[in-house]
Design an enzyme around this catalytic site. Structure first.
Site, PDB file in Angstrom:
ATOM      1  N   LEU A   1      -7.503  15.157  -0.401  1.00  0.00           N
ATOM      2  CA  LEU A   1      -7.283  16.388  -1.153  1.00  0.00           C
ATOM      3  C   LEU A   1      -6.228  16.250  -2.258  1.00  0.00           C
ATOM      4  O   LEU A   1      -6.506  16.582  -3.422  1.00  0.00           O
ATOM      5  CB  LEU A   1      -6.871  17.507  -0.178  1.00  0.00           C
TER       6      LEU A   1
ATOM      7  N   TYR B   1     -14.186   4.434  11.145  1.00  0.00           N
ATOM      8  CA  TYR B   1     -12.752   4.298  10.856  1.00  0.00           C
ATOM      9  C   TYR B   1     -11.923   4.850  12.012  1.00  0.00           C
ATOM     10  O   TYR B   1     -11.017   4.193  12.536  1.00  0.00           O
ATOM     11  CB  TYR B   1     -12.388   5.032   9.554  1.00  0.00           C
TER      12      TYR B   1
ATOM     13  N   LYS C   1      -9.206   3.054  15.029  1.00  0.00           N
ATOM     14  CA  LYS C   1      -7.851   3.438  15.459  1.00  0.00           C
ATOM     15  C   LYS C   1      -7.807   3.601  16.984  1.00  0.00           C
ATOM     16  O   LYS C   1      -6.854   3.196  17.631  1.00  0.00           O
ATOM     17  CB  LYS C   1      -7.402   4.724  14.762  1.00  0.00           C
TER      18      LYS C   1
ATOM     19  N   GLY D   1       0.820  -1.214   0.000  1.00  0.00           N
ATOM     20  CA  GLY D   1       0.000   0.000   0.000  1.00  0.00           C
ATOM     21  C   GLY D   1       0.855   1.266   0.000  1.00  0.00           C
ATOM     22  O   GLY D   1       2.080   1.220  -0.143  1.00  0.00           O
TER      23      GLY D   1
ATOM     24  N   SER E   1      -3.471   7.374  13.846  1.00  0.00           N
ATOM     25  CA  SER E   1      -3.881   8.589  13.123  1.00  0.00           C
ATOM     26  C   SER E   1      -4.182   9.713  14.101  1.00  0.00           C
ATOM     27  O   SER E   1      -4.655   9.462  15.228  1.00  0.00           O
ATOM     28  CB  SER E   1      -5.139   8.269  12.316  1.00  0.00           C
TER      29      SER E   1
HETATM   30  N1  UFG Z   1     -10.799  18.572   0.805  1.00  0.00           N
HETATM   31  C1  UFG Z   1     -11.382  19.373  -0.155  1.00  0.00           C
HETATM   32  N2  UFG Z   1     -11.740  18.788  -1.336  1.00  0.00           N
HETATM   33  C2  UFG Z   1     -11.532  17.460  -1.586  1.00  0.00           C
HETATM   34  C3  UFG Z   1     -10.918  16.667  -0.610  1.00  0.00           C
HETATM   35  C4  UFG Z   1     -10.574  17.255   0.594  1.00  0.00           C
HETATM   36  O1  UFG Z   1     -11.581  20.560   0.041  1.00  0.00           O
HETATM   37  O2  UFG Z   1     -11.894  16.997  -2.684  1.00  0.00           O
HETATM   38  C5  UFG Z   1     -10.407  19.194   2.071  1.00  0.00           C
HETATM   39  C6  UFG Z   1     -11.102  18.571   3.264  1.00  0.00           C
HETATM   40  O3  UFG Z   1     -12.371  19.132   3.458  1.00  0.00           O
HETATM   41  C7  UFG Z   1     -10.099  18.850   4.376  1.00  0.00           C
HETATM   42  C8  UFG Z   1      -8.742  18.812   3.650  1.00  0.00           C
HETATM   43  O4  UFG Z   1      -9.025  18.980   2.275  1.00  0.00           O
HETATM   44  O5  UFG Z   1     -10.298  20.128   4.880  1.00  0.00           O
HETATM   45  C9  UFG Z   1      -8.016  17.504   3.823  1.00  0.00           C
HETATM   46  O6  UFG Z   1      -8.904  16.450   3.513  1.00  0.00           O
HETATM   47  P1  UFG Z   1      -8.424  14.946   3.326  1.00  0.00           P
HETATM   48  O7  UFG Z   1      -9.630  14.133   2.970  1.00  0.00           O
HETATM   49  O8  UFG Z   1      -7.252  14.878   2.415  1.00  0.00           O
HETATM   50  O9  UFG Z   1      -7.873  14.563   4.754  1.00  0.00           O
HETATM   51  P2  UFG Z   1      -8.631  14.594   6.173  1.00  0.00           P
HETATM   52  O10 UFG Z   1      -7.897  15.577   7.000  1.00  0.00           O
HETATM   53  O11 UFG Z   1     -10.079  14.749   6.067  1.00  0.00           O
HETATM   54  O12 UFG Z   1      -8.418  13.077   6.633  1.00  0.00           O
HETATM   55  C10 UFG Z   1      -7.169  12.622   6.956  1.00  0.00           C
HETATM   56  C11 UFG Z   1      -7.060  11.132   6.649  1.00  0.00           C
HETATM   57  C12 UFG Z   1      -7.965  10.331   7.525  1.00  0.00           C
HETATM   58  C13 UFG Z   1      -7.810  10.723   8.960  1.00  0.00           C
HETATM   59  C14 UFG Z   1      -7.929  12.206   9.143  1.00  0.00           C
HETATM   60  C15 UFG Z   1      -7.641  12.629  10.535  1.00  0.00           C
HETATM   61  O13 UFG Z   1      -7.408  10.878   5.299  1.00  0.00           O
HETATM   62  O14 UFG Z   1      -7.606   8.971   7.394  1.00  0.00           O
HETATM   63  O15 UFG Z   1      -6.994  12.859   8.305  1.00  0.00           O
HETATM   64  O16 UFG Z   1      -7.923  13.979  10.722  1.00  0.00           O
HETATM   65  F1  UFG Z   1      -8.750  10.134   9.730  1.00  0.00           F
END
Ligand code: UFG
Length: 342
Positions: free
Chosen positions: A203, A152, A156, A12, A127
């Site tokens: 993102l 999820y 953790k 992965g 995480s």
């Molecule tokens: N975002 C966007 N557009 C997108 C995708 C994400 O604006 O298409 C924003 C989200 O709203 C967030 C930021 O980008 O504000 C980061 O989002 P991610 O989905 O990349 O990451 P997250 O912080 O939501 O999640 C990550 C991990 C999870 C973990 C989490 C803990 O992917 O596994 O951090 O906070 F649980």
């Protein structure tokens, strides 16, 4: 003879980068993966980068007889880095039992075999989700664990509790739990990287796929947060830097330098970056425009989180060194390679 390390989930995203860093540091690696969210192509990438093809066993860690057979076969095993788990927040809401079964049973099977076969050292992939929206930023390892936002995230938290309780009944057990912030980027060689299935949730893969023309536009989830530019703030950590922390943690366990049977470390850069800053930095370093539109907030998102990395810096002797610019460029180089873009 080289010390043999099991990397579960080693084909992965973070696992493959960690396998590379372990091999580069002189360890022998055996990978276990059921290929639920990865492909064997990662092994080719690891081999091209390091010159070594790690041993690979394809099976599901929820299948106890297979886990036992593995420990019998690899009796030289010194330690385990346990990545293998489901990780999609949204999917975990739709299919919670799938997440609880997979993420908890695999850990329990490993722990039982670690006791039975006397391999008591583990680095666990956790995480920053365990902190939820912390009251104080940057967040330290002593911040309270808040109720999980998703099944999820709950897996953790429960895994960390399983590790804590198992340490009480198995005094030999020595675990380092690494709490990742937001891992991004790819190996600088562009030979391994992230391979999201379907539409990316995260993102940076969405940004690179939009830049590559696979997605029409990026949706930015909210610009009305109480942050400097209104978009949400995260601590984006380079995946190779993150991988190197695992090698440091393994060394600490093998050298019996850990102070308690269960240690926690935050792995981040210590800096918060907003969604809009990520997009603008990507455009600046690649010269490729990213079409985006601002939409409403995504359910379950927190406003801002970034790590206090003092403990990892001082105790592990590890620090994230790669800039956001270089990291985003590595993500783009990987995307270009995947799509055959010059
Ligand atoms: N975002 C966007 N557009 C997108 C995708 C994400 O604006 O298409 C924003 C989200 O709203 C967030 C930021 O980008 O504000 C980061 O989002 P991610 O989905 O990349 O990451 P997250 O912080 O939501 O999640 C990550 C991990 C999870 C973990 C989490 C803990 O992917 O596994 O951090 O906070 F649980």
């Amino acid at each position: 003879m080289k010390e043999l390390i099991l990397v579960t989930g080693g084909t992965g995203y973070i696992g493959s980068h960690t396998a590379v860093e372990l091999i580069n540091e002189g360890y022998e690696v055996v990978i276990v993966d059921n290929l639920a969210n990865s492909t064997v192509d990662s092994l080719d990438g690891i081999e091209k980068i390091t010159g070594v093809r790690p041993a690979f066993e394809q099976f599901d860690l929820c299948d106890k007889p297979n886990v036992e057979a593995f420990f019998r076969k690899y009796s030289r095993l010194k330690a385990i880095i346990h990545f293998a788990a489901y990780k999609a927040v949204g999917e975990s809401v739709d299919q919670p039992l799938k997440y609880y079964r997979n993420n908890l049973v695999s850990l329990m099977n490993l722990l039982e075999c670690m006791e039975q076969f006397k391999v008591p050292l583990m680095v666990f992939s956790s995480s920053c989700t365990v902190y939820g929206q912390p009251k104080e930023l940057p967040v330290t390892e002593n911040a309270p664990i808040l109720p999980a936002e998703s099944p999820y995230g709950n897996t953790k938290q429960i895994c960390e509790e399983i590790l804590r309780d198992s340490g009480c009944s198995m005094p030999a057990l020595q675990v380092i739990s690494l709490r990742y912030f937001n891992p991004i980027g790819a190996h600088p060689s562009a030979l391994i990287g992230e391979l999201p299935q379907g539409i990316p949730d995260n993102l940076v893969p969405f940004v690179t796929q939009t830049a590559a023309g696979l997605r029409g536009e990026l949706k930015i989830f909210g610009d009305d947060y109480p942050t400097p530019d209104g978009s949400a703030v995260r601590d984006y950590i380079n995946v190779t830097d993150l991988a190197k922390a695992h090698v440091t943690a393994i060394r600490r366990l093998l050298d019996q330098k850990n102070e308690t049977g269960l240690e926690f470390f935050n792995l981040g850069t210590g800096h918060g970056t907003s969604v809009l800053e990520v997009v603008k930095t990507f455009e600046k370093v690649t010269g490729v425009p990213v079409h985006y539109k601002v939409v409403g907030r995504r359910a379950g998102d927190i406003v801002a989180v970034w790590a206090d990395t003092t403990k990892a810096n001082q105790v592990l002797g590890w620090k994230a060194g790669t800039s956001l610019e270089d990291t985003l460029l590595s993500a783009w180089n990987w995307e270009k390679k995947l799509r055959g873009i010059q």
